[in-house]
Design an enzyme around this catalytic site. Structure first.
Site, short mmCIF file in Angstrom:
data_model
loop_
_atom_site.label_atom_id
_atom_site.label_comp_id
_atom_site.label_asym_id
_atom_site.label_seq_id
_atom_site.Cartn_x
_atom_site.Cartn_y
_atom_site.Cartn_z
N SER A 160 0.66 -1.18 -0.10
CA SER A 160 -0.21 -0.02 -0.03
C SER A 160 0.95 1.13 -0.07
O SER A 160 1.93 1.20 0.43
CB SER A 160 -1.05 -0.18 1.11
OG SER A 160 -1.79 1.39 1.48
N TYR A 173 -2.00 -0.43 10.30
CA TYR A 173 -2.32 -0.70 8.90
C TYR A 173 -1.02 -0.26 8.37
O TYR A 173 -0.08 -1.18 7.73
CB TYR A 173 -3.37 0.04 8.27
CG TYR A 173 -3.36 -0.40 6.63
CD1 TYR A 173 -3.95 -1.66 6.43
CD2 TYR A 173 -2.98 0.59 6.03
CE1 TYR A 173 -4.00 -2.09 5.04
CE2 TYR A 173 -3.16 0.11 4.49
CZ TYR A 173 -3.61 -1.13 3.96
OH TYR A 173 -3.46 -1.22 2.78
#
Length: 288
Positions: A160, A173
């Site tokens: 990501s 995250y």
């Protein structure tokens, strides 16, 4: 025989393993593998009903150029459990053979202030699924992938943009994706230095994608929410070519450059007030 001018194709005839394969981008990777002529596809997911339905559909469907469909099988796996990963790896080998391509796609996101995260169900689970599971899975299959030089081998890791830049309400995250990127890049360099030229590791670092996983999040300046089909095409193309890092959209690389050049406090101002990176998760709800 494969040559530099006529390299051996990566997908046709291959065995592909995809985690988080029952829906979203995982499903799209599976469909692309079937369409491009994979021999066999292992769908790893927790959702038995969706995974088995997709396996049945892809097995029935026509393969590349109208030929028979691939051998597609669903494996119900909790990748956050190391023993479950080990058992599923053995079942996959037994039923389909060693994979030529591993797509570490499974992931979860928890968007909250760090001190609001539950330690077991947010922090530990996120790290197990997003960071540890790709390592466990790749470690299971790497020895055979390295030893078999008969065809190209690939590992595609879905990371990501959050793994390249810090962002409020993404501490857990982001840390899981930073870990994935650091591990994947180190693995790539190790394989290259040891002369395993038939292997390549690709890490995909996208901004927000409209799969529902990041529902409520807002894309920063000049960074639209990407369609899953576009994201999958970019990651898949990079994997086939063996591109080390695939960053989408272009503003991800721009932000990395700006963060590297500017002093930290100056970057904080630019990221917050100009690009609106730091407020992108303020209205995050997730899939629910």
């Amino acid at each position: 025989m494969a040559t530099k001018s006529n390299p051996q194709p990566v997908i046709p005839g291959s065995t592909v393993l995809i985690t988080g394969a029952a829906r979203g981008m995982g499903e799209l990777y599976a469909r692309r593998a079937a369409r491009e002529g994979a021999r066999a596809i292992a769908l790893w997911d927790m959702d038995a009903e969706r995974a088995e339905a997709l396996a049945a559909e892809l097995s029935r469907g026509a393969g590349k150029r109208g030929g028979p469909g691939p051998d597609v099988r669903a494996f119900i796996v909790d990748v956050s459990d190391r023993e479950a990963v080990r058992d599923a790896a053995e079942r996959t080998r037994t039923e389909l053979g060693e994979p030529d391509i591993v797509v570490n796609n499974a992931g979860i996101v928890r968007g909250a202030l760090f001190w609001e995260h539950d330690q077991e169900h947010d922090i530990e689970l996120t790290m197990r699924i997003n960071a540890l599971a790709p390592m466990w899975i790749s470690r299971e299959f790497l020895p055979a992938m390295i030893a078999d030089r008969s065809r190209p081998k690939r590992i595609l890791n879905i990371a990501s943009a959050a793994g390249t830049l810090a962002n409020p309400r993404m501490s857990v995250y982001a840390s899981s994706k930073w870990a994935m990127i650091g591990w994947a890049e180190s693995l790539r360099l190790e394989l290259a230095r040891e002369g395993h030229e038939h292997m390549a590791v690709t890490t995909f670092c996208p901004s927000f994608i409209s799969t529902g996983m990041f529902a409520g999040a807002r894309g920063p300046l000049l960074t639209p929410i990407m369609k899953p089909e576009y994201a999958v095409r970019a990651a898949w193309t990079g994997m086939r070519k063996g591109t080390p890092l695939v960053l989408r959209p272009w503003t991800v690389k721009l932000a990395m450059i700006a963060r590297g050049i500017l002093p930290t406090r100056a970057w904080d101002v630019v990221a917050d007030k100009v690009f609106h990176v730091y407020s992108s998760m303020d209205k995050f709800t997730g899939r629910g």
